[in-house]
Each structure stands twice: as structure tokens, then as C-alpha cells.
Design a protein around this motif. Structure first.
Motif, PDB file in Angstrom:
ATOM      1  N   LEU A   1     -23.099  -1.751 -31.612  1.00 27.20           N
ATOM      2  CA  LEU A   1     -23.881  -1.934 -30.385  1.00 27.20           C
ATOM      3  C   LEU A   1     -24.878  -0.797 -30.199  1.00 27.20           C
ATOM      4  CD1 LEU A   1     -24.619  -3.052 -27.609  1.00 27.20           C
ATOM      5  CD2 LEU A   1     -22.515  -2.004 -26.702  1.00 27.20           C
TER       6      LEU A   1
ATOM      7  N   PHE B   1     -26.319  -9.415 -30.455  1.00 25.61           N
ATOM      8  CA  PHE B   1     -26.459  -8.769 -29.155  1.00 25.61           C
ATOM      9  C   PHE B   1     -27.546  -9.432 -28.321  1.00 25.61           C
ATOM     10  CE2 PHE B   1     -25.229  -5.783 -32.444  1.00 25.61           C
ATOM     11  CZ  PHE B   1     -24.057  -5.259 -31.928  1.00 25.61           C
TER      12      PHE B   1
ATOM     13  N   TYR C   1     -29.676  -8.317 -24.653  1.00 27.92           N
ATOM     14  CA  TYR C   1     -29.852  -7.314 -23.608  1.00 27.92           C
ATOM     15  C   TYR C   1     -30.454  -7.905 -22.335  1.00 27.92           C
ATOM     16  CZ  TYR C   1     -28.841  -4.285 -27.522  1.00 27.92           C
ATOM     17  OH  TYR C   1     -28.230  -3.694 -28.598  1.00 27.92           O
TER      18      TYR C   1
ATOM     19  N   ILE D   1     -22.769  -7.772 -26.090  1.00 22.14           N
ATOM     20  CA  ILE D   1     -22.328  -8.382 -27.348  1.00 22.14           C
ATOM     21  C   ILE D   1     -22.100  -9.871 -27.140  1.00 22.14           C
ATOM     22  CG2 ILE D   1     -20.562  -8.382 -29.149  1.00 22.14           C
ATOM     23  CD1 ILE D   1     -19.957  -5.466 -28.405  1.00 22.14           C
TER      24      ILE D   1
END
Length: 271
Positions: free
Chosen positions: A102, A163, A165, A261
């Protein structure tokens, strides 16, 4: 384990550290101002080569024919269709590998943002680029260590995670530094909390070295956010009754990381 295999593994890990640090499927980072390359970095990457080699060799099994027994909950792997981190030392190392993936992904996106060279000052770019390199090294050495230590890494090594965001603007200084602060503080608390779960002395020593690096990251980010502050930490992360940084179990850390994640995995056998 044969001596030739150990020597080959050691060579591969050292070469891993020396090769250019570019994530797969990611563009190359922006070139850093050459005048910054001769600076004395606040943390030298070269020291991590020995750390990496030590972890890999300490983790190697003496038996090249270990059974891939998923009934052993210490082993990471797919259970009921979902990858689980396992327990014990392997579980903790795999947990750390997930968190390092991460952080490495985050800083890769930071230094590759279209306005990286204009949004951040030269000092900020220097620090963020250092952190990028450190986290990629951390991620890659956990991968190499687990690959060398797990009985069947083809099925027991945590895959590369994906991932998201959300609405985070990587061209916003304020948003990037706030997210970096949250990730670094979380990383320190995660390593502090994992320490008591590690049984092998070599692993504990190496985890202690890494958490000291993560703590320097956290302090560096706080200094960028507030250049006038002389504090390395704040009341928000220091336990006022002990004067020490927070220490959190995986069950407290993973829900935070899950905000970024998207790859599903479980940690049923970690506290």
C-alpha cells in the motif's frame, strides 16, 4: 536447504535492491534534480541490503520438501476461496507485506503525479522521493523474503494488491501530505503492535529496524506539514500514559488499510 540455493537466493536479493526501483505497470518517476543526488539523505538505502538478506536467510526452511498443508493456519494461502494472511511469523510478515504494498503504491502515484514538480517544493520533492524509494525497497524485500521462506510461494505468497484512493487529488499538496501522515502513523502503530506477535528473534530485530525507518518517515511528513514545529510526533499518536507511540493489533489496522485496498483478503488467524 543446500548451500548453493542459499547463495543464489542471497545474490538474487542483493540484485533486487540494486536494480532500478520501478513498479510494474507504473510509469517511471519524474527525474529528480541532479543537484539533490549528492545530498546526504536522512536515511540511506544501502543499509537495507543487509537487512533484506538477513530476513531472507533467517526465514529459509531447512527442509526443501515442506508440505503445503493449508490445515496449518500459520501458512498464508487461499481458504474457502479467499486469501488469508495466516498466523504466527508467516502471518505477521505477510501482513507487513500487504501494508508495504500500500505505501509503495501510494508514493509511486505521488511522485508520478502530473504536477509533482510544481506543487511541491524542492525539499518536499526530495523527501517524498526518498520515501518512495524506501517503501518500494520494503515491499520488494518482503516479497523476496517470503518467496524464499514459504514452503510453496506459488500458492502462499500474497498476490500483488489493487488499490483505490477515491477522490484523493494527487496534485494537491494538502491532500497528499495528509494522506501520507495517516499512512505513516498507521504503519508505525502496525509494526509496534505486531512486535509481540513475532516469535523468531531475527524477525523481531528486523521488524524493529523497519519501524524505526517508518517513524522517521512519519516525522519527516509532519515536518513538511508544519515546518515550524520541532516535534517528531504529536499527542494524536503518542499514548500520554506511557509516552510511547501507539501499538495496534492487525484487527485495528486492516480496517484502516481497507479504505485503500480493493483486493479482498482475510486475517482470521491474527489478533
Amino acid at each position: 536447504m543446500s548451500k548453493n540455493f542459499v547463495n543464489k537466493l542471497k545474490t538474487n536479493v542483493i540484485n533486487l535492491i540494486k536494480k532500478p526501483l520501478i513498479m510494474k505497470n507504473e510509469v517511471k518517476i519524474h527525474e529528480v534534480d541532479p543537484s539533490l543526488n549528492s545530498r546526504r539523505s536522512f536515511l540511506k538505502l544501502s543499509g537495507l541490503t543487509l537487512v533484506t538478506t538477513g530476513l531472507v536467510l533467517a526465514g529459509c526452511s531447512d527442509n526443501d520438501n515442506d508440505d503445503n498443508n493449508m490445515g496449518d493456519t500459520s501458512l498464508p494461502g487461499v481458504r474457502n476461496g479467499v486469501f488469508d494472511l495466516g498466523s504466527g511469523d508467516f502471518g505477521v510478515l505477510t501482513y507487513a507485506y500487504a501494508l508495504e504494498q500500500l505505501e509503495a503504491d501510494f508514493y509511486t502515484k505521488v511522485v508520478n503525479a502530473s504536477n509533482f514538480n510544481t506543487v511541491f517544493s524542492s525539499l518536499e520533492r526530495e523527501v517524498l522521493t526518498d520515501l518512495y524509494h524506501h517503501e518500494v525497497v520494503h515491499r520488494d524485500f518482503f516479497k523476496a523474503a517470503l518467496t524464499g521462506a514459504l514452503p510453496d510461494p506459488s500458492s502462499q505468497l500474497l498476490p500483488s494488491l489493487a488499490f483505490n484512493y477515491g477522490s484523493l487529488n494527487f496534485n494537491s499538496r494538502t491532500e497528499v501530505l495528509a494522506t501520507a501522515k495517516a499512512l505513516e502513523d498507521t504503519g508505525v502503530a502496525a509494526y509496534n503492535g505486531a512486535g509481540k506477535l513475532i516469535k523468531t528473534a531475527d524477525y523481531l530485530l528486523l521488524a524493529g529496524k523497519i519501524v524505526s525507518v517508518e517513524a522517521r518517515h512519519a516525522a519527516a511528513i509532519r515536518s513538511l506539514i508544519n515546518p515550524n514545529s520541532k516535534d517528531f510526533a504529536g499527542d494524536d499518536i503518542v499514548n500520554m500514559s506511557t509516552g510511547l507511540d501507539d501499538a495496534k493489533d492487525p484487527s485495528k489496522i486492516l480496517p484502516i488499510a481497507a479504505g485503500f485496498i480493493t483486493t479482498k483478503f482475510t486475517a482470521k488467524y491474527l489478533p
